[in-house]
Design a protein around this motif. Structure first.
Motif, PDB file in Angstrom:
ATOM      1  N   SER A  52       0.832  -1.199   0.000  1.00  0.00           N
ATOM      2  CA  SER A  52       0.000   0.000   0.000  1.00  0.00           C
ATOM      3  C   SER A  52       0.870   1.254   0.000  1.00  0.00           C
ATOM      4  CB  SER A  52      -0.871  -0.041   1.256  1.00  0.00           C
ATOM      5  OG  SER A  52      -1.464   1.190   1.488  1.00  0.00           O
ATOM      6  N   ILE A  95       1.510   2.959   6.418  1.00  0.00           N
ATOM      7  CA  ILE A  95       1.859   1.597   6.025  1.00  0.00           C
ATOM      8  C   ILE A  95       3.301   1.565   5.516  1.00  0.00           C
ATOM      9  CG2 ILE A  95       1.222  -0.375   4.572  1.00  0.00           C
ATOM     10  CD1 ILE A  95      -0.942   0.463   6.591  1.00  0.00           C
ATOM     11  N   SER A 122       5.663   1.693   8.327  1.00  0.00           N
ATOM     12  CA  SER A 122       5.819   0.410   9.036  1.00  0.00           C
ATOM     13  C   SER A 122       6.754  -0.509   8.258  1.00  0.00           C
ATOM     14  CB  SER A 122       4.462  -0.246   9.256  1.00  0.00           C
ATOM     15  OG  SER A 122       3.952  -0.798   8.072  1.00  0.00           O
ATOM     16  N   PHE A 123       6.731  -0.402   6.908  1.00  0.00           N
ATOM     17  CA  PHE A 123       7.645  -1.231   6.124  1.00  0.00           C
ATOM     18  C   PHE A 123       9.096  -0.747   6.306  1.00  0.00           C
ATOM     19  CE2 PHE A 123       4.191  -3.432   4.895  1.00  0.00           C
ATOM     20  CZ  PHE A 123       3.427  -2.982   3.829  1.00  0.00           C
ATOM     21  N   LEU A 170      10.255  -2.118   9.407  1.00  0.00           N
ATOM     22  CA  LEU A 170      10.611  -3.530   9.238  1.00  0.00           C
ATOM     23  C   LEU A 170      12.029  -3.666   8.668  1.00  0.00           C
ATOM     24  CD1 LEU A 170       9.594  -6.445   9.464  1.00  0.00           C
ATOM     25  CD2 LEU A 170       8.744  -6.256   7.135  1.00  0.00           C
ATOM     26  N   ILE A 210      14.455  -2.871  11.391  1.00  0.00           N
ATOM     27  CA  ILE A 210      14.560  -4.011  12.309  1.00  0.00           C
ATOM     28  C   ILE A 210      15.465  -5.078  11.703  1.00  0.00           C
ATOM     29  CG2 ILE A 210      13.279  -5.961  13.316  1.00  0.00           C
ATOM     30  CD1 ILE A 210      10.921  -4.013  13.692  1.00  0.00           C
ATOM     31  N   GLU A 245      33.361 -22.859  30.153  1.00  0.00           N
ATOM     32  CA  GLU A 245      33.147 -21.416  30.007  1.00  0.00           C
ATOM     33  C   GLU A 245      34.209 -20.550  30.668  1.00  0.00           C
ATOM     34  OE1 GLU A 245      28.295 -21.538  29.589  1.00  0.00           O
ATOM     35  OE2 GLU A 245      29.223 -20.107  30.935  1.00  0.00           O
ATOM     36  N   PHE A 279      24.640 -21.764  39.800  1.00  0.00           N
ATOM     37  CA  PHE A 279      24.837 -21.105  38.503  1.00  0.00           C
ATOM     38  C   PHE A 279      23.543 -20.463  38.018  1.00  0.00           C
ATOM     39  CE2 PHE A 279      27.562 -20.333  34.961  1.00  0.00           C
ATOM     40  CZ  PHE A 279      26.700 -20.176  33.891  1.00  0.00           C
ATOM     41  N   CYS A 315      23.421 -11.805  37.375  1.00  0.00           N
ATOM     42  CA  CYS A 315      24.292 -11.029  36.490  1.00  0.00           C
ATOM     43  C   CYS A 315      24.573 -11.718  35.159  1.00  0.00           C
ATOM     44  CB  CYS A 315      25.606 -10.682  37.191  1.00  0.00           C
ATOM     45  SG  CYS A 315      26.358 -12.045  38.015  1.00  0.00           S
ATOM     46  N   PHE A 329      -2.894  -3.077  16.503  1.00  0.00           N
ATOM     47  CA  PHE A 329      -2.777  -2.491  15.163  1.00  0.00           C
ATOM     48  C   PHE A 329      -3.417  -3.389  14.125  1.00  0.00           C
ATOM     49  CE2 PHE A 329      -0.968   0.342  12.096  1.00  0.00           C
ATOM     50  CZ  PHE A 329      -0.699  -0.446  10.984  1.00  0.00           C
ATOM     51  N   ARG A 332      -2.191  -6.880   3.479  1.00  0.00           N
ATOM     52  CA  ARG A 332      -1.210  -5.937   2.910  1.00  0.00           C
ATOM     53  C   ARG A 332      -0.647  -4.987   3.959  1.00  0.00           C
ATOM     54  NH1 ARG A 332      -5.052  -3.480  -1.487  1.00  0.00           N
ATOM     55  NH2 ARG A 332      -6.338  -3.699   0.364  1.00  0.00           N
ATOM     56  N   GLN A 333      -1.324  -4.908   5.089  1.00  0.00           N
ATOM     57  CA  GLN A 333      -0.922  -3.913   6.082  1.00  0.00           C
ATOM     58  C   GLN A 333      -0.361  -4.534   7.359  1.00  0.00           C
ATOM     59  OE1 GLN A 333      -3.872  -0.794   6.669  1.00  0.00           O
ATOM     60  NE2 GLN A 333      -4.901  -1.472   4.812  1.00  0.00           N
ATOM     61  N   LEU A 360       2.087  -6.864   7.683  1.00  0.00           N
ATOM     62  CA  LEU A 360       3.380  -7.543   7.586  1.00  0.00           C
ATOM     63  C   LEU A 360       4.293  -7.176   8.757  1.00  0.00           C
ATOM     64  CD1 LEU A 360       5.350  -9.328   6.023  1.00  0.00           C
ATOM     65  CD2 LEU A 360       6.009  -7.336   4.681  1.00  0.00           C
ATOM     66  N   THR A 361       4.498  -5.876   8.962  1.00  0.00           N
ATOM     67  CA  THR A 361       5.393  -5.439  10.041  1.00  0.00           C
ATOM     68  C   THR A 361       4.864  -5.824  11.419  1.00  0.00           C
ATOM     69  OG1 THR A 361       6.151  -3.621   8.677  1.00  0.00           O
ATOM     70  CG2 THR A 361       6.616  -3.476  11.023  1.00  0.00           C
ATOM     71  N   VAL A 380       5.380  -9.517  11.954  1.00  0.00           N
ATOM     72  CA  VAL A 380       6.776  -9.878  12.285  1.00  0.00           C
ATOM     73  C   VAL A 380       7.088  -9.505  13.735  1.00  0.00           C
ATOM     74  CG1 VAL A 380       9.183  -9.272  11.808  1.00  0.00           C
ATOM     75  CG2 VAL A 380       7.636  -9.765   9.919  1.00  0.00           C
ATOM     76  N   LEU A 381       6.660  -8.303  14.135  1.00  0.00           N
ATOM     77  CA  LEU A 381       6.895  -7.878  15.526  1.00  0.00           C
ATOM     78  C   LEU A 381       6.200  -8.817  16.505  1.00  0.00           C
ATOM     79  CD1 LEU A 381       6.596  -3.988  15.242  1.00  0.00           C
ATOM     80  CD2 LEU A 381       8.642  -5.309  15.705  1.00  0.00           C
ATOM     81  N   ARG A 408      23.351 -25.336  31.784  1.00  0.00           N
ATOM     82  CA  ARG A 408      24.711 -24.825  31.551  1.00  0.00           C
ATOM     83  C   ARG A 408      25.583 -25.071  32.767  1.00  0.00           C
ATOM     84  NH1 ARG A 408      24.678 -18.702  30.189  1.00  0.00           N
ATOM     85  NH2 ARG A 408      26.842 -18.669  30.837  1.00  0.00           N
TER      86      ARG A 408
END
Lengths: 189, 187
Positions: free
Chosen positions: A59, A64, A67-68, A71, A74, A150, B26, B33, B56, B65-66, B68-69, B72-73, B95
């Motif tokens: 878009s 929009i 936001s890309f 991305l 990021i 370690e 451990f 820390c 959102f 289409r809107q 995507l971001t 991913v987040l 560990r």
């Protein structure tokens, strides 16, 4: 247990700020599982490519597009996390810690024997029999002697003359044959 | 080593630590820390990102289409939330076990000397001395004293089992008094 008391080589040094930064960077590299680095790179590439493709075909609304762009940023952050961001953070932290301990810093003496390595200072003595050393790794400025997975001793190359490198190289070969020290190639598991 | 009134001997004893005890110490060290430090607030930041992304996505009606971001987040935030809250603490104990198994030094019996200004231990392979000013943390649990400090941020573990009750009380009082702001008791 009888031990060989002939000292092959002995040298004293005081850990400098650069030594401690290098030590901290090496430790950070050891602690980072390779899989994390690979995954972050993959996600970073996907985020950047996904963002670029979405910018081209998505878009055209301002928010929009913004936001890309986020991305893509990021993605670059993820790509540079272990290459740039972590080394800078580790370096800054190392400088702060070194300056805190600087006044109480004492010199260390390293002694090489045929069957062991001894590291001594006013507040610490460590006797590492060669067969008990967990692993050894050659860094850019140092040799790292692991006494477990370690924890390690840091031996800066600047205090070694080239003839002493062979001692550590032979030890590294020995440890590879004994199936120790896969961490030198793999990084932390 | 002679002890003057300025460095009074608090306790001297022999101590060794098992694999499970070292692993627990451990885990505590990692929470204080290590990578698990501040895991709750880090997880809550990512939780907020998850909520923001979901909100959102709802406002745009999950239009492919809107989202995507925010999508991913949402995925990254979700993974990191789980990572900090559940995966990291479990990894820390594992560990600890692996470090113990790989070490020829940790399983050795150590002779400890705790003085007013410092503590030291030795065995046939190692001698270590730490002044109280070098220690950054002392955590007391039901079974252990966990001491952290020094340039290498070293972990020193003292097991209570096998020590006399009087010695344990003396150590507890000593650490609480000399390390005051750095001492914590975990129940």
């Amino acid at each position: 247990m009888s031990t060989d008391e002939t000292i092959l080589w002995e040298e004293s040094f005081l850990m400098t700020k650069e030594d401690y930064i290098d030590y901290s960077q090496e430790k950070s590299r050891m602690m980072t599982p390779k899989i994390n680095m690979i995954l972050l790179r993959i996600f970073g590439i996907l985020a950047v490519c996904g963002g670029v493709i979405a910018m081209i075909y998505g878009s055209s609304e301002f928010w929009i597009k913004a936001s890309f762009i986020l991305l893509i940023l990021i993605g670059f952050y993820l790509l540079s996390y272990y290459e740039v961001i972590v080394p800078v953070m580790v370096r800054n932290r190392a400088v702060r810690i070194y300056e805190f301990y600087q006044r109480s810093m004492v010199s260390q003496t390293i002694r090489l024997y045929a069957d062991r390595i001894e590291v001594m200072s006013e507040d610490r003595k460590l006797r590492l029999m060669k067969k008990k050393i967990y692993g050894i790794r050659e860094g850019k400025n140092s040799w790292i002697l692991f006494y477990d997975r370690e924890n390690f001793c840091y031996v800066p190359k600047r205090i070694l003359d080239e003839s002493r490198f062979s001692y550590f190289e032979e030890l590294a070969d020995e440890k590879k044959q004994n199936d120790f020290n896969k961490i030198s190639e793999r990084g932390a598991e | 080593m002679t002890d003057s009134i300025y460095n009074e001997l608090i306790a001297a004893f022999e101590n060794e630590v098992s694999e499970e005890e070292y692993a627990e110490a451990f885990r505590i060290y990692d929470l204080r820390c290590g990578a698990s430090r501040g895991r709750e607030w880090k997880a809550s930041v990512f939780f907020v990102i998850i909520l923001g992304s979901l909100f959102f996505m709802m406002t745009v009606g999950f239009d492919i289409r809107q989202i995507l971001t925010p999508g991913v987040l949402l995925l990254i935030g979700g993974y990191l939330c789980i990572h900090y809250l559940f995966l990291l603490p479990a990894k820390a104990k594992k560990r600890g076990r692996m470090i113990y198994q790989s070490s020829a030094l940790l399983s050795e019996t150590k002779k400890f000397r705790i003085s007013r200004d410092c503590l030291s231990y030795k065995n046939k392979w190692e001698y270590l001395k730490r002044y109280n000013s070098e220690l950054t943390d002392c955590i007391e649990t039901e079974e252990l004293f966990v001491l952290i400090g020094g340039l290498e941020n070293r972990l020193i573990v003292i097991r209570k089992k096998g020590l006399q009750e009087q010695t344990v009380e003396k150590l507890s009082e000593h650490f609480a008094r000399e390390l005051s702001g750095k001492y914590r008791r975990k129940r």
